[in-house]
Design an enzyme around this catalytic site. Structure first.
Site, PDB file in Angstrom:
ATOM      1  N   ASN A  13       0.851  -1.194   0.000  1.00 21.94           N
ATOM      2  CA  ASN A  13       0.000   0.000   0.000  1.00 21.94           C
ATOM      3  C   ASN A  13       0.894   1.253   0.000  1.00 21.94           C
ATOM      4  OD1 ASN A  13      -1.447   2.250   1.055  1.00 21.94           O
ATOM      5  ND2 ASN A  13      -3.081   0.872   1.708  1.00 21.94           N
ATOM      6  N   ASP A  15      -0.103   4.491  -0.048  1.00 22.74           N
ATOM      7  CA  ASP A  15      -0.787   5.728   0.359  1.00 22.74           C
ATOM      8  C   ASP A  15       0.153   6.738   1.020  1.00 22.74           C
ATOM      9  OD1 ASP A  15      -3.077   4.456  -0.417  1.00 22.74           O
ATOM     10  OD2 ASP A  15      -3.862   4.163   1.609  1.00 22.74           O
ATOM     11  N   HIS A  16       1.036   6.224   1.880  1.00 25.01           N
ATOM     12  CA  HIS A  16       1.808   7.171   2.694  1.00 25.01           C
ATOM     13  C   HIS A  16       3.042   7.733   1.987  1.00 25.01           C
ATOM     14  CE1 HIS A  16      -1.166   6.923   5.643  1.00 25.01           C
ATOM     15  NE2 HIS A  16      -1.088   5.600   5.669  1.00 25.01           N
ATOM     16  N   ARG A  24       4.122  18.859   1.148  1.00 17.64           N
ATOM     17  CA  ARG A  24       4.637  20.059   0.503  1.00 17.64           C
ATOM     18  C   ARG A  24       3.879  20.435  -0.768  1.00 17.64           C
ATOM     19  NH1 ARG A  24       9.825  21.961   2.049  1.00 17.64           N
ATOM     20  NH2 ARG A  24       9.755  21.847   4.314  1.00 17.64           N
ATOM     21  N   HIS A  49      -5.471   3.714  -1.660  1.00 17.56           N
ATOM     22  CA  HIS A  49      -6.778   4.091  -1.127  1.00 17.56           C
ATOM     23  C   HIS A  49      -7.101   5.517  -1.563  1.00 17.56           C
ATOM     24  CE1 HIS A  49      -9.443   4.372   2.782  1.00 17.56           C
ATOM     25  NE2 HIS A  49     -10.103   4.706   1.696  1.00 17.56           N
ATOM     26  N   ARG A  51      -9.213   8.226  -0.898  1.00 17.90           N
ATOM     27  CA  ARG A  51     -10.180   8.651   0.123  1.00 17.90           C
ATOM     28  C   ARG A  51     -11.026   9.796  -0.400  1.00 17.90           C
ATOM     29  NH1 ARG A  51      -8.846   6.594   5.564  1.00 17.90           N
ATOM     30  NH2 ARG A  51     -10.600   7.863   6.209  1.00 17.90           N
ATOM     31  N   GLU A  76      -8.541   0.726  -3.140  1.00 17.47           N
ATOM     32  CA  GLU A  76      -9.354   0.753  -1.914  1.00 17.47           C
ATOM     33  C   GLU A  76     -10.235   1.970  -1.976  1.00 17.47           C
ATOM     34  OE1 GLU A  76      -7.421   1.044   1.848  1.00 17.47           O
ATOM     35  OE2 GLU A  76      -6.301  -0.770   1.426  1.00 17.47           O
ATOM     36  N   THR A 106      -7.223   6.672  10.174  1.00 16.86           N
ATOM     37  CA  THR A 106      -7.058   5.598   9.201  1.00 16.86           C
ATOM     38  C   THR A 106      -8.348   4.779   9.234  1.00 16.86           C
ATOM     39  OG1 THR A 106      -5.693   3.691   8.585  1.00 16.86           O
ATOM     40  CG2 THR A 106      -5.892   4.136  10.926  1.00 16.86           C
ATOM     41  N   THR A 107      -8.416   3.711   8.419  1.00 11.95           N
ATOM     42  CA  THR A 107      -9.642   2.915   8.380  1.00 11.95           C
ATOM     43  C   THR A 107      -9.781   2.146   9.692  1.00 11.95           C
ATOM     44  OG1 THR A 107      -9.166   2.690   6.036  1.00 11.95           O
ATOM     45  CG2 THR A 107     -10.952   1.353   6.908  1.00 11.95           C
ATOM     46  N   GLU A 157     -11.298  -9.169   2.954  1.00  9.13           N
ATOM     47  CA  GLU A 157     -10.028  -8.810   3.579  1.00  9.13           C
ATOM     48  C   GLU A 157     -10.316  -8.651   5.072  1.00  9.13           C
ATOM     49  OE1 GLU A 157      -7.318  -6.150   1.677  1.00  9.13           O
ATOM     50  OE2 GLU A 157      -6.600  -5.355   3.589  1.00  9.13           O
ATOM     51  N   HIS A 200      -3.767  -4.350   7.677  1.00 10.09           N
ATOM     52  CA  HIS A 200      -3.838  -3.201   8.582  1.00 10.09           C
ATOM     53  C   HIS A 200      -2.973  -3.433   9.816  1.00 10.09           C
ATOM     54  CE1 HIS A 200      -5.279   0.555  10.205  1.00 10.09           C
ATOM     55  NE2 HIS A 200      -5.888   0.753   9.060  1.00 10.09           N
ATOM     56  N   GLY A 222       1.117  -1.346   4.333  1.00  7.33           N
ATOM     57  CA  GLY A 222       1.550  -0.054   3.835  1.00  7.33           C
ATOM     58  C   GLY A 222       2.337   0.784   4.813  1.00  7.33           C
TER      59      GLY A 222
HETATM   60  N1  PXP Z   1      -5.940  -3.004   3.972  1.00  7.75           N
HETATM   61  C1  PXP Z   1      -6.899  -2.045   4.067  1.00  7.75           C
HETATM   62  C2  PXP Z   1      -8.268  -2.392   3.620  1.00  7.75           C
HETATM   63  C3  PXP Z   1      -6.580  -0.755   4.544  1.00  7.75           C
HETATM   64  O1  PXP Z   1      -7.545   0.180   4.642  1.00  7.75           O
HETATM   65  C4  PXP Z   1      -5.238  -0.467   4.882  1.00  7.75           C
HETATM   66  C5  PXP Z   1      -4.880   0.916   5.308  1.00  7.75           C
HETATM   67  O2  PXP Z   1      -5.114   1.812   4.289  1.00  7.75           O
HETATM   68  C6  PXP Z   1      -4.293  -1.486   4.750  1.00  7.75           C
HETATM   69  C7  PXP Z   1      -4.666  -2.741   4.317  1.00  7.75           C
HETATM   70  C8  PXP Z   1      -2.847  -1.243   5.088  1.00  7.75           C
HETATM   71  O3  PXP Z   1      -2.738  -0.928   6.435  1.00  7.75           O
HETATM   72  P1  PXP Z   1      -1.359  -0.384   6.985  1.00  7.75           P
HETATM   73  O4  PXP Z   1      -1.077   0.889   6.272  1.00  7.75           O
HETATM   74  O5  PXP Z   1      -1.609  -0.202   8.452  1.00  7.75           O
HETATM   75  O6  PXP Z   1      -0.323  -1.422   6.694  1.00  7.75           O
END
Ligand code: PXP
Length: 250
Positions: A13, A15-16, A24, A49, A51, A76, A106-107, A157, A200, A222
């Site tokens: 993942n 996202d971060h 920035r 994801h 959002r 996602e 977060t989720t 999941e 997660h 992620g």
């Molecule tokens: N799976 C789902 C459905 C999620 O929402 C997330 C977080 O966005 C992850 C996996 C990954 O979680 P983490 O970033 O804590 O590893």
């Protein structure tokens, strides 16, 4: 009884990576570059994801990833008309439907598949009819698994967040309880013919007990991988996670 799944896929993942970029507002670090590097280091798929508030991944990221990635993209998203339209436009390999609350960091919880059947059913059908593999992000509870099955989703999941929290708190009883809930849930889901994923809050320290659950086919990880990449680089971080997951499987 469903047979154990031999290969455990790793979905990274990203996202971060976008969170750091957005701090920035410029073009770097580029999530697509991270995705390509993760794939080279052993990721089987990329998860992103989108959002509702676009706090990390943006629409252009989804377009870029859809166009340039050579491994499956798992989008996602919340079950909203806007997100369904985006998914149908880009046609990722998979969509993981997650609950979303604006104020959450977060989720936080799983989807209420049991309580939202009528709202979710037509969306799942629309995605499936267009060839997208739908997964529902749910708590490891029988009632949610049965609801996912009755909604026609081929994949669930399992939310491993409570397990991750218990590990961070060093609460051995809670860790054992959460692990046992995940093990039971994975068995139940597989016995109903569902493909089982997890994700997660997974880290180098806690991934192996989850990876050892034989019915699991995929883990999506992620935040920890991106955090660790500050110290060792993304490729090394992904490679080590992959090794730990492989070692957990006989
Ligand atoms: N799976 C789902 C459905 C999620 O929402 C997330 C977080 O966005 C992850 C996996 C990954 O979680 P983490 O970033 O804590 O590893």
């Amino acid at each position: 009884m469903a047979s154990p799944v031999r290969t455990l896929r790793l979905g990274v993942n990203i996202d971060h990576v976008a969170t750091v970029r957005n701090a920035r507002g410029g073009p770097y670090p580029d999530p697509l570059r991270a995705a390509v590097l993760a794939a080279e280091a052993g990721a089987d798929g990329i998860t992103a994801h989108l959002r509702e508030d676009r706090r990390h991944i943006g629409d252009a990221d989804i377009a870029n990833l859809s166009r340039h990635l050579h491994i499956p993209l798992n989008l996602e998203m919340a079950a909203t008309a806007e997100m369904i339209a985006i998914a149908l436009k880009h046609k990722p390999h998979a969509c993981c439907i997650v609950p979303e609350r604006r104020e959450e960091r977060t989720t936080e919880g799983g989807l209420n598949a049991a309580g939202e059947h009528n709202r979710l059913a037509p969306m799942i059908r629309e995605l499936s009819d267009s060839g997208i593999r739908v997964s529902l992000f749910i708590a490891p509870e029988r009632k949610q698994i049965e609801a996912a099955k009755s909604l026609g989703a081929p994949v669930v999941e399992l939310h491993t967040g409570a397990y991750g929290e218990a590990c961070l708190a060093g609460d051995a009883t809670a860790v054992a309880d959460q692990l046992s809930a995940l093990q039971m849930a994975a068995k139940t889901a597989a016995s109903l013919g569902l493909e089982v994923h997890g994700g997660h809050g997974l880290t180098f320290d806690n991934v192996q007990a989850v990876a050892a659950i034989p019915e699991l086919a995929e883990l999506n990880i992620g935040h920890f991988l991106v955090a660790e990449s500050i110290f060792v680089g993304l490729a090394a971080s992904v490679r080590h996670m992959r090794e730990l997951m492989d070692k957990a499987r006989p």
